[in-house]
Design a protein around this motif. Structure first.
Motif: not given
Length: 299
Positions: A125-137, A151-157, A160-169
Motif C-alpha cells: 500500500i505504501a509502495v503503491a501510494v508513492i509510485w502513484g505519485y511518480l506515475y501521475n500524468t 518530451a511529451d507526457k506519458i499516460p503511465w496508468l 492499457p499497454t503502457i499501464a501493464k508495463l508500468s505495473l511490471i516496472v
C-alpha cells in the motif's frame, strides 16, 4: 503391531516438529482446495451462503461460461504478458545485482544489500501510494523529468499497454530483493578454489563468469525461475492497488478477475472455477519447467 507402535513412539520427535506445520497446511490449503473444487460446480452466491438450500449443482456451466467470457480471456492475456516480460527481468536484474554485490563485503556493500532488499519487505500500500505519485500524468516525477527533456507526457496508468508495463516496472523493482538474496547465498557457496584454478589457466573474468559462476548457479536459477513464475502467474497486488484492473480491463490479471468475481460480484462458484483454471495453469507451467530442465552438470 505392538512393535510398530513402540517404534513410532520412540521416533515421535520428528513428527512433533512437523505436525503443526502439516496441520496448518491441511486446514488452510489442502481442505480449501477440495472445497473450492466442489464449489466450482455450483451457483454459490450470497443467497447460498445465507441458506445452503439455495445452492444448486450446475455441472460444468461455470467453466463453459468462462471460456466465452471476454474479460476472462483478457485476464489470461494480461497474465501471460506480465509473466513473459516480468519473470526474465526479475531474474536478470536480481542476478546482476547479486554479482555486483558479491565482489565485496565491507560496509558499503552491506548497505546496498539492505537498499535493494528493502522494497521486497515494504508494504504494498505504501509502495503503491508513492509510485502513484511518480506515475501521475500531470504532476508525477517521471513526467516532470520528461518535461525537462522537452518530451511529451506519458499516460503511465491511463493506456492499457503502457499501464501493464508500468505495473511490471513496479513489480520488478519490488521483487528483486528476495531473489538477490538467494543468488548471493548461492554465489558465496561457490568454492574459491575453482576461480583460483581458472586464473592459473589464464581465464579472464568473463570466462570465469560464463564457465564457472553461471553453471554453478543452476540450482538457484531453477528455484528462482519456478518461484518467480508462480508468483507472476498470481499477479494481484499491483493491479489491484494501482489500477483496479483498468483502464478498460487493460491490466486485469487472472487473480484479480477471480477476486472481483468472488468478492465484488459475489459469484463464488464462478470465481472458484476461475481459480481452478489458474491452478491448472500453474501446475502445467511448473511441470514443463521441470521437464525442460537440462541434466545437471557435475563439477
Amino acid at each position: 503391531m505392538g512393535n510398530g507402535f513402540k517404534r513410532l513412539y520412540q521416533d515421535r520427535h520428528p513428527f512433533m516438529f512437523i505436525g503443526p506445520a502439516v496441520l496448518i497446511l491441511l486446514v488452510f490449503s489442502i481442505v480449501p482446495i477440495f472445497v473450492a473444487f466442489f464449489i466450482s460446480f455450483t451457483d454459490l452466491d450470497l443467497k447460498g451462503l445465507a441458506n445452503w438450500s439455495n445452492i444448486n449443482y450446475i455441472g460444468l456451466e461455470n467453466y463453459k461460461e468462462l471460456f466465452t467470457d471476454e474479460v476472462f480471456h483478457k485476464s489470461i492475456y494480461n497474465t501471460l504478458f506480465y509473466a513473459i516480460i516480468g519473470v526474465p527481468l526479475v531474474i536478470v536484474c536480481s542476478l546482476g545485482i547479486a554479482l555486483l554485490l558479491n565482489y565485496g563485503s565491507n560496509l558499503l556493500f552491506r548497505f546496498f544489500r539492505g537498499v535493494y532488499y528493502m522494497p521486497s519487505i515494504t508494504n504494498i500500500i505504501a509502495v503503491a501510494v508513492i509510485w502513484g505519485y511518480l506515475y501521475n500524468t500531470e504532476y508525477g516525477l517521471f513526467n516532470y523529468i520528461l518535461s525537462l527533456l522537452e518530451a511529451d507526457k506519458i499516460p503511465w496508468l491511463e493506456e492499457p499497454t503502457i499501464a501493464k508495463l508500468s505495473l511490471i516496472v513496479l513489480a520488478v523493482w519490488k521483487g528483486i530483493g528476495i531473489n538477490m538474496i538467494i543468488f548471493l547465498a548461492a554465489l558465496q557457496g561457490i568454492p574459491q578454489s575453482y576461480y583460483e584454478a581458472a586464473k592459473i589457466d589464464g581465464a579472464n573474468r568473463f570466462q570465469m563468469l560464463f564457465q564457472i559462476t553461471i553453471p554453478l548457479l543452476r540450482y538457484a536459477t531453477f528455484f528462482v525461475t519456478i518461484t518467480t513464475l508462480i508468483g507472476w502467474l498470481q499477479f494481484f497486488e499491483e493491479p489491484f492497488v494501482m489500477t483496479q484492473g483498468g483502464p478498460l480491463n487493460g491490466t486485469i490479471s487472472m487473480a484479480l478477475f477471480i477476486y472481483q468475481e468472488g468478492f465484488q460480484f459475489s459469484e463464488f462458484g464462478y470465481a472458484a472455477a476461475g481459480s481452478f483454471i489458474l491452478f491448472v495453469f500453474i501446475i502445467v507451467v511448473t511441470l514443463v519447467q521441470f521437464k525442460i530442465r537440462k541434466s545437471d552438470t557435475e563439477y
